[in-house]
Scaffold this motif. Structure first.
Motif, PDB file in Angstrom:
ATOM      1  N   GLN A   1      34.817   1.526   2.454  1.00  0.00           N
ATOM      2  CA  GLN A   1      34.024   1.480   1.290  1.00  0.00           C
ATOM      3  C   GLN A   1      34.683   0.611   0.260  1.00  0.00           C
ATOM      4  OE1 GLN A   1      32.826   5.230  -0.093  1.00  0.00           O
ATOM      5  NE2 GLN A   1      31.357   4.222  -1.906  1.00  0.00           N
ATOM      6  N   VAL A   2      33.879  -0.285  -0.587  1.00  0.00           N
ATOM      7  CA  VAL A   2      34.662  -1.034  -1.548  1.00  0.00           C
ATOM      8  C   VAL A   2      34.682  -0.022  -2.918  1.00  0.00           C
ATOM      9  CG1 VAL A   2      34.347  -2.982  -3.097  1.00  0.00           C
ATOM     10  CG2 VAL A   2      33.723  -3.157  -0.651  1.00  0.00           C
ATOM     11  N   GLN A   3      35.977  -0.218  -3.452  1.00  0.00           N
ATOM     12  CA  GLN A   3      36.189   0.710  -4.664  1.00  0.00           C
ATOM     13  C   GLN A   3      36.051  -0.358  -5.894  1.00  0.00           C
ATOM     14  OE1 GLN A   3      36.645   4.059  -4.684  1.00  0.00           O
ATOM     15  NE2 GLN A   3      36.463   3.852  -2.559  1.00  0.00           N
ATOM     16  N   LEU A   4      35.430   0.244  -6.962  1.00  0.00           N
ATOM     17  CA  LEU A   4      35.259  -0.564  -8.102  1.00  0.00           C
ATOM     18  C   LEU A   4      35.996  -0.176  -9.380  1.00  0.00           C
ATOM     19  CD1 LEU A   4      31.479  -1.035  -7.758  1.00  0.00           C
ATOM     20  CD2 LEU A   4      33.089  -2.757  -7.119  1.00  0.00           C
ATOM     21  N   VAL A   5      36.692  -0.947 -10.001  1.00  0.00           N
ATOM     22  CA  VAL A   5      37.525  -0.440 -11.047  1.00  0.00           C
ATOM     23  C   VAL A   5      37.213  -1.216 -12.389  1.00  0.00           C
ATOM     24  CG1 VAL A   5      40.033  -0.485 -11.914  1.00  0.00           C
ATOM     25  CG2 VAL A   5      39.576  -0.097  -9.532  1.00  0.00           C
ATOM     26  N   GLU A   6      36.937  -0.475 -13.465  1.00  0.00           N
ATOM     27  CA  GLU A   6      36.551  -0.975 -14.579  1.00  0.00           C
ATOM     28  C   GLU A   6      37.605  -1.344 -15.657  1.00  0.00           C
ATOM     29  OE1 GLU A   6      33.654   2.208 -13.243  1.00  0.00           O
ATOM     30  OE2 GLU A   6      35.900   2.036 -13.655  1.00  0.00           O
ATOM     31  N   SER A   7      37.806  -2.508 -16.331  1.00  0.00           N
ATOM     32  CA  SER A   7      38.786  -2.743 -17.316  1.00  0.00           C
ATOM     33  C   SER A   7      37.969  -3.559 -18.386  1.00  0.00           C
ATOM     34  CB  SER A   7      39.689  -3.600 -16.761  1.00  0.00           C
ATOM     35  OG  SER A   7      39.333  -4.810 -16.212  1.00  0.00           O
ATOM     36  N   GLY A   8      38.594  -3.751 -19.828  1.00  0.00           N
ATOM     37  CA  GLY A   8      38.334  -4.756 -20.797  1.00  0.00           C
ATOM     38  C   GLY A   8      37.718  -3.837 -22.015  1.00  0.00           C
ATOM     39  N   GLY A   9      37.620  -2.825 -22.028  1.00  0.00           N
ATOM     40  CA  GLY A   9      37.268  -2.123 -23.054  1.00  0.00           C
ATOM     41  C   GLY A   9      38.255  -1.994 -24.336  1.00  0.00           C
TER      42      GLY A   9
END
Length: 116
Positions: A1-9
């Motif tokens: 399963q592909v994991q998604l990681v958020e950034s940029g806040g």
């Protein structure tokens, strides 16, 4: 399963801009649609924007015309360009594969704070 990681806040003044990134651990080419969501203490997680594998986009009414979602399949990343930010845009932003289900894994999110 592909994991998604958020950034940029980050912290930005009202009227300013930020670009959020949603980086995938694998290829997003086969993912039908990816969405951005926002959560605040006062509200449940709400839909902000989504993009399909074909590039079709959809937006919540509150951000239409100010936010732009895009995807870079070559770099396995989905972006959310946020312009003309308002204090009510403050919250933790998450990305996730759509449709969201009870089995959706939510990452850490990225905090966006818009000051007056």
């Amino acid at each position: 399963q592909v994991q998604l990681v958020e950034s940029g806040g980050g912290l930005v003044q009202a009227g300013g801009s930020l670009r959020l990134s949603c980086a995938a651990s694998g290829s997003i080419f086969s993912i039908n649609a990816i969405g951005w969501y926002r959560q605040t203490p006062a509200k449940q997680r709400e839909f902000i924007a989504a993009i399909t594998s074909g590039g079709d986009t959809s937006y919540a009414g509150s951000v239409k015309g100010r936010f732009t979602i895009s995807r870079d399949n070559a770099n396995n990343t989905v972006y959310l360009q946020m312009n003309s930010l308002k204090p009510e845009d403050t919250g933790v932003y998450y990305c996730a594969e759509r449709p969201v289900t009870i089995a959706t894994h939510w990452g850490q999110g990225t905090q966006v704070t818009v000051s007056t």
